[in-house]
Design an enzyme around this catalytic site. Structure first.
Site, PDB file in Angstrom:
ATOM      1  N   ASP A 127       7.011  -9.312   5.417  1.00  0.00           N
ATOM      2  CA  ASP A 127       7.619 -10.337   6.278  1.00  0.00           C
ATOM      3  C   ASP A 127       6.707 -11.564   6.355  1.00  0.00           C
ATOM      4  O   ASP A 127       5.592 -11.563   5.827  1.00  0.00           O
ATOM      5  CB  ASP A 127       7.932  -9.758   7.672  1.00  0.00           C
ATOM      6  CG  ASP A 127       6.677  -9.385   8.456  1.00  0.00           C
ATOM      7  OD1 ASP A 127       5.757 -10.214   8.565  1.00  0.00           O
ATOM      8  OD2 ASP A 127       6.603  -8.244   8.987  1.00  0.00           O
ATOM      9  N   HIS A 183       1.632  -6.226  -0.835  1.00  0.00           N
ATOM     10  CA  HIS A 183       2.875  -5.592  -1.298  1.00  0.00           C
ATOM     11  C   HIS A 183       3.999  -6.611  -1.521  1.00  0.00           C
ATOM     12  O   HIS A 183       5.166  -6.228  -1.611  1.00  0.00           O
ATOM     13  CB  HIS A 183       3.325  -4.511  -0.314  1.00  0.00           C
ATOM     14  CG  HIS A 183       2.413  -3.316  -0.311  1.00  0.00           C
ATOM     15  ND1 HIS A 183       2.411  -2.343   0.672  1.00  0.00           N
ATOM     16  CD2 HIS A 183       1.464  -2.926  -1.190  1.00  0.00           C
ATOM     17  CE1 HIS A 183       1.490  -1.430   0.396  1.00  0.00           C
ATOM     18  NE2 HIS A 183       0.900  -1.762  -0.736  1.00  0.00           N
ATOM     19  N   ASN A 198       2.526  -6.040   4.884  1.00  0.00           N
ATOM     20  CA  ASN A 198       3.858  -6.450   5.335  1.00  0.00           C
ATOM     21  C   ASN A 198       4.432  -7.526   4.423  1.00  0.00           C
ATOM     22  O   ASN A 198       3.742  -8.467   4.040  1.00  0.00           O
ATOM     23  CB  ASN A 198       3.793  -6.963   6.770  1.00  0.00           C
ATOM     24  CG  ASN A 198       3.323  -5.879   7.727  1.00  0.00           C
ATOM     25  OD1 ASN A 198       3.308  -4.701   7.362  1.00  0.00           O
ATOM     26  ND2 ASN A 198       2.925  -6.254   8.923  1.00  0.00           N
ATOM     27  N   TYR A 214      17.697  -5.121   0.962  1.00  0.00           N
ATOM     28  CA  TYR A 214      16.720  -6.204   1.122  1.00  0.00           C
ATOM     29  C   TYR A 214      17.327  -7.412   1.838  1.00  0.00           C
ATOM     30  O   TYR A 214      16.657  -8.079   2.631  1.00  0.00           O
ATOM     31  CB  TYR A 214      16.096  -6.591  -0.230  1.00  0.00           C
ATOM     32  CG  TYR A 214      14.995  -5.610  -0.592  1.00  0.00           C
ATOM     33  CD1 TYR A 214      13.725  -5.764  -0.059  1.00  0.00           C
ATOM     34  CD2 TYR A 214      15.247  -4.504  -1.389  1.00  0.00           C
ATOM     35  CE1 TYR A 214      12.715  -4.849  -0.322  1.00  0.00           C
ATOM     36  CE2 TYR A 214      14.243  -3.579  -1.663  1.00  0.00           C
ATOM     37  CZ  TYR A 214      12.983  -3.756  -1.135  1.00  0.00           C
ATOM     38  OH  TYR A 214      11.991  -2.853  -1.379  1.00  0.00           O
TER      39      TYR A 214
HETATM   40  P1  OAD Z   1       3.867   2.975   8.219  1.00  0.00           P
HETATM   41  O1  OAD Z   1       5.259   2.984   8.691  1.00  0.00           O
HETATM   42  O2  OAD Z   1       3.416   4.015   7.268  1.00  0.00           O
HETATM   43  O3  OAD Z   1       2.877   3.049   9.445  1.00  0.00           O
HETATM   44  C1  OAD Z   1       3.011   2.267  10.588  1.00  0.00           C
HETATM   45  C2  OAD Z   1       1.822   2.557  11.481  1.00  0.00           C
HETATM   46  O4  OAD Z   1       1.894   1.683  12.582  1.00  0.00           O
HETATM   47  C3  OAD Z   1       1.756   3.988  12.023  1.00  0.00           C
HETATM   48  O5  OAD Z   1       0.442   4.490  11.820  1.00  0.00           O
HETATM   49  C4  OAD Z   1       2.065   3.828  13.511  1.00  0.00           C
HETATM   50  O6  OAD Z   1       1.345   4.752  14.312  1.00  0.00           O
HETATM   51  C5  OAD Z   1       1.592   2.412  13.767  1.00  0.00           C
HETATM   52  N1  OAD Z   1       2.282   1.714  14.846  1.00  0.00           N
HETATM   53  C6  OAD Z   1       3.559   1.848  15.288  1.00  0.00           C
HETATM   54  N2  OAD Z   1       3.813   0.975  16.259  1.00  0.00           N
HETATM   55  C7  OAD Z   1       2.675   0.257  16.448  1.00  0.00           C
HETATM   56  C8  OAD Z   1       2.299  -0.811  17.300  1.00  0.00           C
HETATM   57  N3  OAD Z   1       3.154  -1.334  18.196  1.00  0.00           N
HETATM   58  N4  OAD Z   1       1.037  -1.295  17.210  1.00  0.00           N
HETATM   59  C9  OAD Z   1       0.156  -0.780  16.322  1.00  0.00           C
HETATM   60  N5  OAD Z   1       0.458   0.216  15.491  1.00  0.00           N
HETATM   61  C10 OAD Z   1       1.699   0.731  15.544  1.00  0.00           C
HETATM   62  O7  OAD Z   1       3.588   1.487   7.642  1.00  0.00           O
HETATM   63  P2  OAD Z   1       2.428   0.994   6.674  1.00  0.00           P
HETATM   64  O8  OAD Z   1       1.169   1.716   6.921  1.00  0.00           O
HETATM   65  O9  OAD Z   1       2.434  -0.488   6.743  1.00  0.00           O
HETATM   66  O10 OAD Z   1       5.021  -0.026   0.998  1.00  0.00           O
HETATM   67  O11 OAD Z   1       3.016   1.442   5.281  1.00  0.00           O
HETATM   68  C11 OAD Z   1       2.350   1.081   4.121  1.00  0.00           C
HETATM   69  C12 OAD Z   1       3.344   0.874   3.015  1.00  0.00           C
HETATM   70  O12 OAD Z   1       4.169   2.034   2.857  1.00  0.00           O
HETATM   71  C13 OAD Z   1       4.340  -0.240   3.244  1.00  0.00           C
HETATM   72  O13 OAD Z   1       3.837  -1.506   2.898  1.00  0.00           O
HETATM   73  C14 OAD Z   1       5.464   0.145   2.355  1.00  0.00           C
HETATM   74  C15 OAD Z   1       5.550   1.594   2.736  1.00  0.00           C
HETATM   75  O14 OAD Z   1       6.188   2.442   1.848  1.00  0.00           O
HETATM   76  C16 OAD Z   1       5.862  -0.233   0.001  1.00  0.00           C
HETATM   77  O15 OAD Z   1       7.071  -0.350   0.186  1.00  0.00           O
HETATM   78  C17 OAD Z   1       5.212  -0.353  -1.335  1.00  0.00           C
END
Ligand code: OAD
Length: 247
Positions: free
Chosen positions: A101, A118, A99, A64
């Site tokens: 951040d 989160h 996010n 972290y």
């Molecule tokens: P993911 O890493 O699962 O997904 C990221 C998404 O962003 C994917 O669908 C990519 O296709 C898309 N992506 C990548 N680059 C991009 C860009 N430049 N513009 C737009 N989209 C883009 O992340 P999250 O969906 O945020 O939780 O994950 C959800 C949660 O799972 C997180 O908050 C975290 C993780 O485990 C916890 O830690 C509880």
């Protein structure tokens, strides 16, 4: 023949935006499941669970601290700025971000319009009592000044409940009235509550726009999908909306 009503002026719109890691990717912050994503290289059960923290708090804190440092040196990108711009002009607006951040805030979006569902990586809170603080890192394992227990990062780990106060803010927004526009950007939308809020918020007539280079489980419900990076699609979309052109 009845004509379709003209698009509603943007200043009268009620808008919900939901974001995930993809929105910060262009700021140099890795996603979780994408190429080079954290969960491609690390085992989440060793870093992002209460059990991992109990087993090896140093390892968890090191990860972290590294992430905090990366975020501190990162800058908001055009996607964060476009969302802040949208928020300023809409009649009612809420951002639900997964996010941890602070880039949405640093792009100018006021805190009261953001729900970090989160958690916030810059909060450190006690693993036993309610004490919490916003702080910079020290090297050792932080201890609670109130009760002496180990302090932990203020994020939601796998297997933990979401914050009820935050759920209430989102639920109140979603149930108060239908949204004219829901934008879901940069998330795989794997969590049921994310899909649920997006679909309920749009009601029967609102638009649901997805911004993601990849298809997700939400894509089938979207009225429009932009298969582009958020930093490209969102500024264009917001510009169109604010020029009152239907998007
Ligand atoms: P993911 O890493 O699962 O997904 C990221 C998404 O962003 C994917 O669908 C990519 O296709 C898309 N992506 C990548 N680059 C991009 C860009 N430049 N513009 C737009 N989209 C883009 O992340 P999250 O969906 O945020 O939780 O994950 C959800 C949660 O799972 C997180 O908050 C975290 C993780 O485990 C916890 O830690 C509880």
């Amino acid at each position: 023949m009845t004509q379709a009503p003209p698009p509603r002026a943007f200043s009268k719109m009620r808008v919900l935006v939901i974001t995930g890691a993809g929105v910060s990717a262009e700021s140099g912050i890795p996603t979780f499941r994408g190429k080079d994503g954290y969960w491609r290289n690390f085992d989440p059960t060793k870093l992002a669970t209460p059990e991992a923290f109990a087993h090896d708090p140093n390892l968890v804190w090191d990860w972290y601290r590294e992430r905090r440092q990366r975020i501190r040196t990162a800058q908001p990108n055009p996607a964060h700025r476009a969302i802040a711009n949208l928020a300023e002009r809409a009649r009612e607006f809420l951002l639900v971000t997964q996010n941890v951040d602070d880039l949405h805030r640093r792009a100018g979006l006021p805190s009261e319009k953001i729900v970090q569902i989160h958690g916030d990586i810059f909060i450190t809170h006690c693993s036993r009592c309610d004490f919490k603080r916003h702080e910079h890192d020290d090297d050792s394992l932080p201890k609670c000044p109130e009760c002496g227990a180990l302090m932990r990062p203020g994020v939601v780990w796998f297997g933990e409940q979401l914050d009820l106060a935050k759920i209430s803010i989102v639920e109140n927004f979603v149930t108060a009235d239908d949204c004219d526009l829901v934008i879901v950007a940069g998330t795989t939308a794997l969590f049921g509550y994310i899909t649920d809020w997006a679909l309920r918020a749009r009601g029967r007539t609102g638009q649901l726009i997805e911004v993601n280079p990849e298809e997700t489980s939400l894509s089938q419900f979207a009225t429009k999908s932009f298969r582009e990076p958020a930093g490209v699609a969102l500024p264009r979309l917001v510009h169109e909306l604010l020029s009152n052109v239907s998007a």
